[in-house]
Design an enzyme around this catalytic site. Sequence first.
Site, short mmCIF file in Angstrom:
data_model
loop_
_atom_site.label_atom_id
_atom_site.label_comp_id
_atom_site.label_asym_id
_atom_site.label_seq_id
_atom_site.Cartn_x
_atom_site.Cartn_y
_atom_site.Cartn_z
CG HIS A 62 -2.00 1.04 1.14
ND1 HIS A 62 -3.26 0.87 1.70
CD2 HIS A 62 -2.03 2.26 0.57
CE1 HIS A 62 -4.00 1.94 1.48
NE2 HIS A 62 -3.28 2.80 0.80
NE ARG A 66 0.52 11.30 -2.76
CZ ARG A 66 -0.57 10.87 -2.12
NH1 ARG A 66 -1.51 10.18 -2.76
NH2 ARG A 66 -0.73 11.13 -0.84
CG ASN A 96 -4.89 7.90 -4.49
OD1 ASN A 96 -3.82 7.33 -4.68
ND2 ASN A 96 -5.15 8.57 -3.38
CG HIS A 181 -10.43 4.14 1.48
ND1 HIS A 181 -9.40 4.99 1.79
CD2 HIS A 181 -11.55 4.73 1.98
CE1 HIS A 181 -9.86 6.04 2.45
NE2 HIS A 181 -11.18 5.91 2.57
CG ASP A 309 -2.35 4.61 3.47
OD1 ASP A 309 -2.19 4.92 2.27
OD2 ASP A 309 -3.32 5.01 4.15
CG HIS A 313 -0.33 14.74 1.52
ND1 HIS A 313 -1.07 14.74 0.36
CD2 HIS A 313 -0.88 13.79 2.31
CE1 HIS A 313 -2.03 13.83 0.45
NE2 HIS A 313 -1.94 13.23 1.62
CG PHE A 327 -7.59 12.84 5.47
CD1 PHE A 327 -7.85 12.41 6.77
CD2 PHE A 327 -8.52 13.66 4.84
CE1 PHE A 327 -9.02 12.79 7.42
CE2 PHE A 327 -9.68 14.05 5.49
CZ PHE A 327 -9.94 13.62 6.79
N GLY A 328 -3.09 11.89 5.40
CA GLY A 328 -2.05 10.96 4.96
C GLY A 328 -0.67 11.30 5.50
N1 LIG Z 1 -4.45 7.51 3.83
C1 LIG Z 1 -4.60 8.78 3.59
O1 LIG Z 1 -4.91 9.52 4.52
N2 LIG Z 1 -4.43 9.33 2.38
C2 LIG Z 1 -4.20 8.64 1.14
C3 LIG Z 1 -5.45 8.00 0.60
C4 LIG Z 1 -5.88 6.76 1.32
O2 LIG Z 1 -5.06 5.85 1.59
O3 LIG Z 1 -7.07 6.61 1.61
C5 LIG Z 1 -3.64 9.61 0.12
O4 LIG Z 1 -3.67 9.32 -1.07
O5 LIG Z 1 -3.11 10.65 0.53
ZN LIG Z 2 -7.37 4.58 1.83
ZN LIG Z 3 -3.78 4.71 0.68
#
Ligand SMILES: NC(=O)N[C@@H](CC(=O)O)C(=O)O
Ligand SMILES: [Zn+2]
Ligand SMILES: [Zn+2]
Length: 434
Positions: A62, A66, A96, A181, A309, A313, A327-328
């Site tokens: 995971h 980008r 994504n 997800h 994951d 960013h 988020f992330g």
């Molecule tokens: N985990 C996250 O908070 N963000 C992920 C998207 C995701 O894994 O749902 C992202 O692409 O930034």
């Molecule tokens: Zn996710």
């Molecule tokens: Zn993710």
Amino acid sequence: MSTLLIRNGRLLDPASRVDRVADLLVVGGRIRAIGTDLPAPEGAAVIDATGKVVAPGFIDVHVHLRVPGQEYKEDMRTGTAAAVRGGFVGVVCMPNTRPVVDSAPLVSYLVDLAAREGLCRVWPTGAITKGSKGEELAEIGEMYEAGACAITDDGRPVDRAETMRQAMIYASQFDLPVMDHCEDKSLSGSGCMHEGRVSSALGLKGIPSASEEVHVARNILLALETGARVHIQHLSSRRSVDLVRWGKALGARVTAEATPHHFTLTDQAVADMAYSTNTKMNPPLREEADRQAILEGIADGTIDVIATDHAPHHIDEKDVEYPLAAFGITGLETAVGLALDRLVRPGVISLEQLILLMSTRPAQLIRRTPPALTEGAEADITILDLDRTWTVRAEEMASKSKNSPFIGWTLTGAPHATVVGGRLRMLEMKVIAE
Ligand SMILES: NC(=O)N[C@@H](CC(=O)O)C(=O)O
Ligand SMILES: [Zn+2]
Ligand SMILES: [Zn+2]
């Protein structure tokens, strides 16, 4: 092709029943010989692995690389550099991106780009629905033919159960896992952290655990009905762990992953780290009881794999008020350290279990031959230093983004070397690009 002799390490590969101190010789991308006192062929690079653990290569299922489209956050070179620095020989990248990877040409583009610029193996996923909009199914069969190892709309849930059911029926024709997800948007709304005592105290809008659990339960029921393989991404709540355990007991082909941040931190970190937006991710950090349930699930095999994951960013997307931040968080360069420090050292799991969680089962999940320490196998190897105590530093990170809550943490246990297809790509946490 280079020749590499790894000397005197503890070779540990539970799936192949290997546990011995020996030398390992790599020639032409494969493991040529395993034995004691192997002579170094002329021109061979030699790694002294005395006191280290030589394991089958770790795989992260995971990762957000980008590419295409958001190279200001990460790109093929920096993302795979972060992977090898973190001890990973391969990553599964999420679709994504901009545009969303929802067609065969985009999957092929990533396969080609990885071959040219990647420092580790890269297995792309394709979207479940066109544009990950949750409406029309993407061309799943064509993406499979182009090399997609799974389908997922990660970053977004698949809202409609009927759409998910069709995706499962379609994917099972190719035995492709459907990675999901799990999030009910009507429940998570505009929440920005876990809904509980801490969110109330801080006055931040919460995301209830049920937002995740409703989709976990739905997916298991649909997997039972369709016979498809469903993989629960970044599971975060105790009831999600219970649901996966229940699904497995009923015979559903369900697997699950947990992240290092969810087994290490709780929502209390949002307060303790003074609203640092590096505590903000999807799904959110939950409560101590959830963290404990994840540890139990990791220990008893309910949770099949550890995945990061890794979600880079730009600072401008994080250096804003908490509710507005992206988020992330990044994870590739801290995962092995956290797993060794937080799981293996305290005895939550054994080293053998860690290797299953980070190498063997991730490969099985994406239907690839698991890395193995056997003669003739491809030389995908992760060497671990269990004794090294080190501090996580932003300036040493290979990732383009530095959005990690673990910067400044001191951990015991680190990846020592990464060998990808016979090539030494990292030694002592330094990336070797050529
Ligand atoms: N985990 C996250 O908070 N963000 C992920 C998207 C995701 O894994 O749902 C992202 O692409 O930034
Ligand atoms: Zn996710
Ligand atoms: Zn993710």
